[in-house]
Structure formats: C-alpha cells, structure tokens
Design a protein around this motif. Structure first.
Motif, PDB file in Angstrom:
ATOM      1  N   GLY A 124       0.791  -1.224   0.000  1.00  0.00           N
ATOM      2  CA  GLY A 124       0.000   0.000   0.000  1.00  0.00           C
ATOM      3  C   GLY A 124       0.823   1.274   0.000  1.00  0.00           C
ATOM      4  N   MET A 125       2.128   1.162   0.305  1.00  0.00           N
ATOM      5  CA  MET A 125       2.993   2.349   0.268  1.00  0.00           C
ATOM      6  C   MET A 125       3.181   2.811  -1.174  1.00  0.00           C
ATOM      7  SD  MET A 125       5.984   1.329   3.030  1.00  0.00           S
ATOM      8  CE  MET A 125       6.877   2.861   2.935  1.00  0.00           C
ATOM      9  N   THR A 126       3.218   4.115  -1.383  1.00  0.00           N
ATOM     10  CA  THR A 126       3.470   4.683  -2.713  1.00  0.00           C
ATOM     11  C   THR A 126       4.526   5.778  -2.576  1.00  0.00           C
ATOM     12  OG1 THR A 126       1.518   6.095  -2.354  1.00  0.00           O
ATOM     13  CG2 THR A 126       1.221   4.164  -3.744  1.00  0.00           C
ATOM     14  N   PHE A 127       5.527   5.740  -3.457  1.00  0.00           N
ATOM     15  CA  PHE A 127       6.620   6.708  -3.365  1.00  0.00           C
ATOM     16  C   PHE A 127       7.363   6.786  -4.695  1.00  0.00           C
ATOM     17  CE2 PHE A 127       7.945   2.651  -1.443  1.00  0.00           C
ATOM     18  CZ  PHE A 127       9.053   2.312  -2.213  1.00  0.00           C
ATOM     19  N   THR A 128       8.262   7.764  -4.791  1.00  0.00           N
ATOM     20  CA  THR A 128       9.098   7.905  -5.984  1.00  0.00           C
ATOM     21  C   THR A 128      10.494   7.351  -5.701  1.00  0.00           C
ATOM     22  OG1 THR A 128      10.054  10.085  -5.475  1.00  0.00           O
ATOM     23  CG2 THR A 128       7.890  10.048  -6.570  1.00  0.00           C
ATOM     24  N   ILE A 129      11.103   6.812  -6.750  1.00  0.00           N
ATOM     25  CA  ILE A 129      12.535   6.518  -6.755  1.00  0.00           C
ATOM     26  C   ILE A 129      13.110   7.347  -7.887  1.00  0.00           C
ATOM     27  CG2 ILE A 129      14.304   4.763  -7.097  1.00  0.00           C
ATOM     28  CD1 ILE A 129      12.442   2.716  -5.865  1.00  0.00           C
ATOM     29  N   GLU A 130      14.045   8.247  -7.583  1.00  0.00           N
ATOM     30  CA  GLU A 130      14.491   9.235  -8.570  1.00  0.00           C
ATOM     31  C   GLU A 130      15.963   9.595  -8.400  1.00  0.00           C
ATOM     32  OE1 GLU A 130      12.904  13.281  -7.697  1.00  0.00           O
ATOM     33  OE2 GLU A 130      11.490  12.251  -6.372  1.00  0.00           O
ATOM     34  N   PRO A 131      16.859   8.618  -8.573  1.00  0.00           N
ATOM     35  CA  PRO A 131      18.279   8.882  -8.322  1.00  0.00           C
ATOM     36  C   PRO A 131      18.856   9.967  -9.221  1.00  0.00           C
ATOM     37  CG  PRO A 131      17.986   6.815  -9.513  1.00  0.00           C
ATOM     38  CD  PRO A 131      16.626   7.263  -9.073  1.00  0.00           C
ATOM     39  N   MET A 132      19.614  10.868  -8.589  1.00  0.00           N
ATOM     40  CA  MET A 132      20.391  11.881  -9.300  1.00  0.00           C
ATOM     41  C   MET A 132      21.854  11.465  -9.186  1.00  0.00           C
ATOM     42  SD  MET A 132      18.147  14.855  -7.633  1.00  0.00           S
ATOM     43  CE  MET A 132      17.154  13.638  -6.784  1.00  0.00           C
ATOM     44  N   ILE A 133      22.489  11.223 -10.320  1.00  0.00           N
ATOM     45  CA  ILE A 133      23.830  10.653 -10.344  1.00  0.00           C
ATOM     46  C   ILE A 133      24.769  11.603 -11.081  1.00  0.00           C
ATOM     47  CG2 ILE A 133      25.216   8.643 -10.999  1.00  0.00           C
ATOM     48  CD1 ILE A 133      22.897   8.070  -8.945  1.00  0.00           C
ATOM     49  N   ASN A 134      25.907  11.891 -10.455  1.00  0.00           N
ATOM     50  CA  ASN A 134      26.879  12.817 -11.040  1.00  0.00           C
ATOM     51  C   ASN A 134      28.073  12.072 -11.616  1.00  0.00           C
ATOM     52  OD1 ASN A 134      25.211  14.821 -10.077  1.00  0.00           O
ATOM     53  ND2 ASN A 134      26.564  15.444  -8.390  1.00  0.00           N
ATOM     54  N   ALA A 135      28.617  12.614 -12.717  1.00  0.00           N
ATOM     55  CA  ALA A 135      29.827  12.035 -13.302  1.00  0.00           C
ATOM     56  C   ALA A 135      31.036  12.316 -12.409  1.00  0.00           C
ATOM     57  CB  ALA A 135      30.052  12.600 -14.699  1.00  0.00           C
ATOM     58  N   GLY A 136      30.991  13.419 -11.673  1.00  0.00           N
ATOM     59  CA  GLY A 136      32.082  13.782 -10.763  1.00  0.00           C
ATOM     60  C   GLY A 136      31.688  13.546  -9.314  1.00  0.00           C
ATOM     61  N   LYS A 137      31.971  14.521  -8.451  1.00  0.00           N
ATOM     62  CA  LYS A 137      31.645  14.398  -7.026  1.00  0.00           C
ATOM     63  C   LYS A 137      30.163  14.661  -6.793  1.00  0.00           C
ATOM     64  CE  LYS A 137      36.280  15.553  -5.481  1.00  0.00           C
ATOM     65  NZ  LYS A 137      37.162  16.579  -4.929  1.00  0.00           N
TER      66      LYS A 137
END
Length: 256
Positions: free
Chosen positions: A194-207
């Motif tokens: 019943g839980m609802t949420f987003t998965i939205e990884p922000m990934i950087n090429a550097g730091k």
C-alpha cells in the motif's frame, strides 16, 4: 479487495498522464528548441487531458515542468533563452495531478550525437533506478533501495547526490517517507503493501556535491560535472511492486 486498491487506481491514472506527457514530448525535444517551449507543450497536454501540472506555482515555482540540462542536477527552470544544442542532455520532470492524486516521473533526453561518457552516465542512472525497483516488496527496507543504487553507480565511477531524495506521494505531492538513493542493506523503515513513493536517483559524473543557484531552485554540480536522473512513481503490492509511470510506448532511456 485490499484497502489500497482505490488509491492505486487513482495513482495509475495520474501516473499514466505524467508518462504520456513525456511520450508526447519525446519527438519535440530536439536541437534548436527552447526549454520554455517544452514546458508550454507539457502544460497544454496535461491540461487538455484532464490534469493539472503540480509544479506550477508550487512554492512559487513559475513553470509546469523541470528541465535540467547537462550539469543541472534537478529543478531546472524552463526558459526561452535555454536552447537545446547538439551534445546536450536534458532531464524533463513531469508531475500531473488528476482527481487530487499525483503521478511523478522523469526521463533523460539526448540531443544529437552524445559523448560516450554521458551515455554511460545515463545508462548507469537508469539501471540503478531499475535495480532498486526490482527488489521492492513487503519486508524489504528503505536502506536496501539506497544500497542498490549506490553500489551500482559507484562501481561505474559515478556518485550519488545526497542533497535530494525520493519521497512518498499519493494525494500529496511530497509526503513521508524520504527515499534516500544511498544507504546500507537491511536498514531503515520496512516496506509495507500500500505504500506509494518515488525513486528518482540523481547521479553525477564527478563528485556528489551540489549547490543551489540564486533563483532558489536550480541545483547544479559544484564541480560542473554532468548529472543524470530518472524517476518512477511506484506502489508496494502484497508480493512485489507496481510502476505507475511506465511509458505506454515502451520508452525507457535514450535513444527513444
């Protein structure tokens, strides 16, 4: 019938409108187009299909979508001056409200010939999100989501942004729990049906360090390295998960 089936049905409708918006925009996201034009098309499509763009006037945000270009991590503001050029990559983030429920999704788009390092970053970001989604079921923990993402992208030499995260979502845009995209296995809140949420990884090429510009919204990489993001809205079922924002056209990651 479970006690969340009505909520899931409403989430499906909102999620479909959000993903249909990205499907529609795909052929319009090309060299020479302004991010403001993309925003206008998205606003009109959501409006014409019985929804409302959640970001519009949210905490003073003046546009309907977020368009985050190259080293912009998230919350890029569409503008007439931002013209897409060969070699650019842009994340377009759409949130539609239908009957008070929210569907939130984003995809990366590549303009013309894309450098291989950027393609590798985009591929790793998408795969990290999908790895995290594939493990979802009751009994798993929030730390397991973060671990799947972090371990995959760090192995590829990239880094996970710490300053922003996924979030619970239903008939409120942002609600608990926060979904961190880094973490340790078997830690944090347990997932329940019943839980609802987003998965939205922000990934950087550097730091992973970011800073927010003077407009109060646009987050960029501190070291000017490229950044990528994908996002789905998901629900936890009795024995697994459902993605509410999958593309009806089968679009997942570039090239489309």
């Amino acid at each position: 019938m479970n006690n969340y089936s009505e909520k899931f049905e409403k989430m499906r409708i909102a999620g479909k409108l959000a993903s249909d918006t990205l499907d529609m925009l795909t052929t319009n996201i090309k060299e020479g187009v302004s991010t403001d034009y993309i925003d206008k098309l998205g606003y009109e499509f959501i409006r014409d299909n019985g929804g409302y763009s959640a970001p519009l006037y949210y905490r003073g945000f003046q546009k309907s979508l977020c368009t985050s270009l190259n080293h912009v991590v998230c919350h890029g503001i569409p503008s007439k001056e931002k013209i897409l050029q060969e070699g650019d990559a842009v994340n377009v983030d759409v949130t539609a409200i239908v009957n008070e429920y929210y569907g939130d999704t984003s995809r990366m788009f590549c303009i013309g010939k894309t450098p291989i390092k950027l393609i590798n970053l985009i591929d790793a970001t998408y795969e990290a999100m999908m790895r995290a989604i594939r493990i979802l079921k009751p009994g798993k923990k929030l730390g397991d989501i973060g671990y799947e993402i972090q371990s995959h992208v760090e192995e590829k030499g990239f880094s996970v942004v710490r300053d922003f995260c996924g979030h619970g979502i239903s008939n409120t845009f942002h609600e608990s729990p926060n979904i961190l995209h880094y973490g340790n296995k078997n830690t944090g809140m347990e997932l329940k049906a019943g839980m609802t949420f987003t998965i939205e990884p922000m990934i950087n090429a550097g730091k992973f360090d970011v800073k927010v510009l003077n407009d109060g919204w646009t987050a960029v990489t501190k070291d000017k390295s490229l950044s990528a993001q994908f996002e789905h809205t998901v629900g936890i079922t009795e024995n697994g998960y459902e993605i509410f924002t999958e593309s009806a056209k089968g679009y997942s990651k570039p090239p489309y």
